[in-house]
Structures are given as C-alpha cells and as structure tokens.
Design an enzyme around this catalytic site. Structure first.
Site, PDB file in Angstrom:
ATOM      1  CB  SER A  36      37.054  35.915  38.473  1.00  0.00           C
ATOM      2  OG  SER A  36      36.260  37.123  39.250  1.00  0.00           O
ATOM      3  CE1 TYR A  47      41.773  37.780  41.202  1.00  0.00           C
ATOM      4  CE2 TYR A  47      39.541  38.796  40.299  1.00  0.00           C
ATOM      5  CZ  TYR A  47      40.350  37.806  40.843  1.00  0.00           C
ATOM      6  OH  TYR A  47      39.591  36.831  41.425  1.00  0.00           O
TER       7      TYR A  47
END
Length: 247
Positions: free
Chosen positions: A138, A151
């Site tokens: 990400s 996350y």
C-alpha cells in the site's frame, strides 16, 4: 511475468482489487484460483468464467493455510503465480489503552497470512516455470494513516519482507510488489463511493499495464501513489503525514 498461460492464485479474490485482477487475468487466457473466507463472494467473482475456480481459505488460520496449499498443489499442479492480496483495514485509536484484539487480527491477516502462505508454496514455485509472487502492499507503507496505524505498519513490514524475498528468490521466482494508492473498494466502509480515492477500473487498467511490461517492474506503482512511495526521498513525508492525519 508472462501475460497468459499462467495458473494464478489470488487471495482476497471475492471483492475489490482481487476480484478485478482475477477476472482480467482469466480473460487474458490464464487459469485463476480465487481464495477467501466467503465462498459465495468467490463464486460471484467466478460467475460466467469457467476457468476461475473458488477455494475457501481463511489466511488467519495457520493450519488451514497448510491444508489449503496441499489441496491447491494437488488440484492445480501447474500453479506458477501467487498474489497475496487478502487484507483488512480497521480504524483505531492508538492514543490510549485499548482492546488490542483488532490490531492483533490485522497483523495475523495482513502480515502473517502472506508469510505463511508463501512458506507453504515457495518450494512449489521454485520448481515451476515462469514463477511469480506478487505481494500487495500500500502507499500507506511509506506514509502511514494514523487512524489505521496497524494496517499501515503491516504494509510497511510486507514491503520489507518482499525486498528480502526478492533477493533470496532471485533467479528462481520473480517477486513483485503491487503498491496501490487509496482505491474505490470496500476495504473500509463507504470507501468505494468517495471521490478522493482512485476509481477501481482506472487502478486495474494502469497497474495491469505496468505489470505486463517486459521486464516486469519489481514495484508496480501507478501515478497516484508515487508521491507516497517517494516521499522520504523527496523530503515531504511529514507534509503528507499531516495531510492524512487531518482526514
């Protein structure tokens, strides 16, 4: 990575990026196995496409991963591409004591899941022709979103782990990191409807075009994520962090 003739496993294939990659790869002439916790969603991905196969898998369960990998190798001995895509992104408050069960689950699914599945399949991949391993990280691996701190941290760790895998598997398995920006999926509630995220179709088209280049880039970064990927080198990481913290 070759464009067609592969047998590809996609985790998290029941929605979002995993679903659309599975469909595009199938339509390009690949056999695709989609894996995830909800069989009905996987079957929706496969609907109308005879060469997409659904297999149930909870990447949070270590024993299930081992059994899944064994069945996968038996059913699809030509497996040569694995995409570690499954992940969750709960929001959290980290500025006070709290129940850490959600954070621990994020670590298990987003980081231990890819590590365990790769471990279960790496020897098979090393013996396969045109083998590739794709880890989906990400842009938040490079500039964290404070309200999704765990996350972001798991994606940073997955980036690091992918670097190590690439070095150790050099010459036997092509190791690729796919680095999405915020994309219009349901990774978080309502995200698919918010304008600040990249449309899913646009992300798939641009990233798949990069992935199909020859040679394949070791990191697949669409234009929208490059500011995050290069923020530390460009000296604007703190500015982007402030922007994310204000959301």
């Amino acid at each position: 990575m070759k464009n067609s003739g592969n047998t590809i496993l996609v985790t998290g294939g029941g929605s979002g990026i995993g679903r659309e990659y599975a469909r595009k790869w199938h339509d390009a002439g690949n056999t695709v196995i989609v894996a995830g916790r909800t069989l009905s969603s996987l079957e929706e991905t496969a609907q109308g496409r005879d060469n997409i196969h659904a297999m149930k898998l909870d990447v949070a369960n270590a024993e299930e991963i081992v059994a899944f990998a064994e069945e996968l190798r038996e059913r699809f001995p030509r497996l040569n591409v694995v995409m570690n895509n499954a992940g969750i992104m709960p929001f959290e408050d980290i500025d006070g004591a709290r129940d850490l069960s959600d954070a621990e689950q994020v670590v298990v699914i987003n980081l231990l899941g890819p590590i365990r599945l790769t471990d279960a399949l790496v020897d098979h991949l090393k013996a396969a022709e045109d083998a590739a391993l794709i880890n989906v990280s990400s842009g938040l691996a490079f500039v964290p979103l404070p309200k999704a701190a765990t996350y972001s941290a798991t994606k940073a760790a997955l980036h690091s782990y992918t670097l190590s895998l690439r070095k150790r598997l050099e010459g036997s398995v092509e190791v690729i990191e796919l680095v999405p920006p915020g994309v219009q999926t349901e990774l978080t509630p309502g995200q698919s409807e918010q304008d600040q995220y990249m449309p899913l179709d646009d992300f798939i088209a641009e990233s798949l075009g990069l992935l199909m280049q020859d040679p394949t880039p070791s990191e697949v970064c669409v234009s929208a994520v490059k500011a995050f990927r290069n923020s530390e080198a460009n000296g604007n990481q703190a500015e982007l962090l402030d922007m994310l913290a204000a959301r």
